[in-house]
Design a protein around this motif. Sequence first.
Motif, PDB file in Angstrom:
ATOM      1  N   LEU A   2       0.906  -1.044   0.035  1.00 40.87           N
ATOM      2  CA  LEU A   2      -0.145  -0.141   0.022  1.00 40.87           C
ATOM      3  C   LEU A   2       1.126   1.318   0.052  1.00 40.87           C
ATOM      4  O   LEU A   2       0.612   2.387  -0.705  1.00 40.87           O
ATOM      5  N   PHE A  23      -8.443   1.855  -6.352  1.00 37.60           N
ATOM      6  CA  PHE A  23      -8.787   0.959  -5.245  1.00 37.60           C
ATOM      7  C   PHE A  23      -7.322   0.064  -5.427  1.00 37.60           C
ATOM      8  O   PHE A  23      -6.741  -0.295  -6.478  1.00 37.60           O
ATOM      9  N   SER A  25      -5.737  -3.238  -4.053  1.00 37.82           N
ATOM     10  CA  SER A  25      -6.083  -4.364  -3.390  1.00 37.82           C
ATOM     11  C   SER A  25      -5.527  -5.409  -4.215  1.00 37.82           C
ATOM     12  O   SER A  25      -4.977  -5.547  -5.231  1.00 37.82           O
ATOM     13  N   HIS A  26      -4.825  -6.613  -3.258  1.00 39.61           N
ATOM     14  CA  HIS A  26      -4.170  -7.614  -3.844  1.00 39.61           C
ATOM     15  C   HIS A  26      -4.985  -8.540  -4.834  1.00 39.61           C
ATOM     16  O   HIS A  26      -6.210  -8.550  -4.700  1.00 39.61           O
ATOM     17  N   PRO A  29      -8.444 -12.565  -3.955  1.00 40.43           N
ATOM     18  CA  PRO A  29      -9.253 -12.149  -3.125  1.00 40.43           C
ATOM     19  C   PRO A  29      -9.231 -13.435  -2.041  1.00 40.43           C
ATOM     20  O   PRO A  29      -8.938 -14.365  -2.545  1.00 40.43           O
ATOM     21  N   TRP A  92     -15.890  -8.721   0.484  1.00 47.14           N
ATOM     22  CA  TRP A  92     -15.725  -7.252   0.273  1.00 47.14           C
ATOM     23  C   TRP A  92     -14.780  -7.375  -0.792  1.00 47.14           C
ATOM     24  O   TRP A  92     -13.522  -7.348  -0.592  1.00 47.14           O
ATOM     25  N   VAL A  93     -15.049  -7.119  -2.217  1.00 48.33           N
ATOM     26  CA  VAL A  93     -14.152  -7.147  -2.925  1.00 48.33           C
ATOM     27  C   VAL A  93     -14.055  -5.674  -3.915  1.00 48.33           C
ATOM     28  O   VAL A  93     -15.344  -5.308  -3.941  1.00 48.33           O
ATOM     29  N   CYS A  94     -13.046  -5.460  -4.461  1.00 44.01           N
ATOM     30  CA  CYS A  94     -13.038  -4.318  -5.376  1.00 44.01           C
ATOM     31  C   CYS A  94     -12.121  -4.740  -6.461  1.00 44.01           C
ATOM     32  O   CYS A  94     -11.215  -5.494  -6.265  1.00 44.01           O
ATOM     33  N   SER A  95     -12.135  -4.025  -7.864  1.00 41.62           N
ATOM     34  CA  SER A  95     -11.217  -4.282  -8.859  1.00 41.62           C
ATOM     35  C   SER A  95     -10.115  -3.287  -8.711  1.00 41.62           C
ATOM     36  O   SER A  95     -10.209  -1.779  -8.706  1.00 41.62           O
ATOM     37  N   ALA A  96      -8.766  -3.648  -8.678  1.00 44.56           N
ATOM     38  CA  ALA A  96      -7.638  -3.066  -8.590  1.00 44.56           C
ATOM     39  C   ALA A  96      -7.086  -2.846  -9.972  1.00 44.56           C
ATOM     40  O   ALA A  96      -6.030  -2.204 -10.033  1.00 44.56           O
ATOM     41  N   TYR A 107       2.714  -6.487  -6.482  1.00 46.63           N
ATOM     42  CA  TYR A 107       2.421  -6.870  -4.937  1.00 46.63           C
ATOM     43  C   TYR A 107       3.646  -7.729  -4.616  1.00 46.63           C
ATOM     44  O   TYR A 107       4.065  -8.781  -5.184  1.00 46.63           O
TER      45      TYR A 107
END
Length: 128
Positions: A2, A23, A25-26, A29, A92-96, A107
């Motif tokens: 991050l 966003f 995010s790794h 997920p 709880w996911v998002c697209s990075a 990462y």
Amino acid sequence: DLVDAIAKTFKLNIKKTAPEILFISHPKPFTYSELLEKVTELVNPTKRFNLCVPFFLIFIASCLNSLLHSFVPKFNFRLTPDKAMEIKENYWVCSATHADELLSLNYQWTFEQTLKTTHEDYKNQNKV
């Protein structure tokens, strides 16, 4: 990872008329079950007991907690109806993808490595 993403964002110095949300995010997920399993392995791998509590009981407990907290402010169990609704979600996911492409993110930390390092830090601070 991050901090790396934040540093790359500042270095990019994007001049846009509208703000943009990125966003971070790794790419892989994980579920709450995976999180619980990995934390249990780290904290106490020999003693394990899973108890499935119906959501309606968790929600009732959260409402009672909020009610009790309104009468006794020092009582704060931190389980609020809002938190109960968050627990209810499976993911709880998002697209990075956009941030990954824009910042060329790579990462370095795995889920397990992050948990282990966090656990070690808590142990060193005598918080476990």
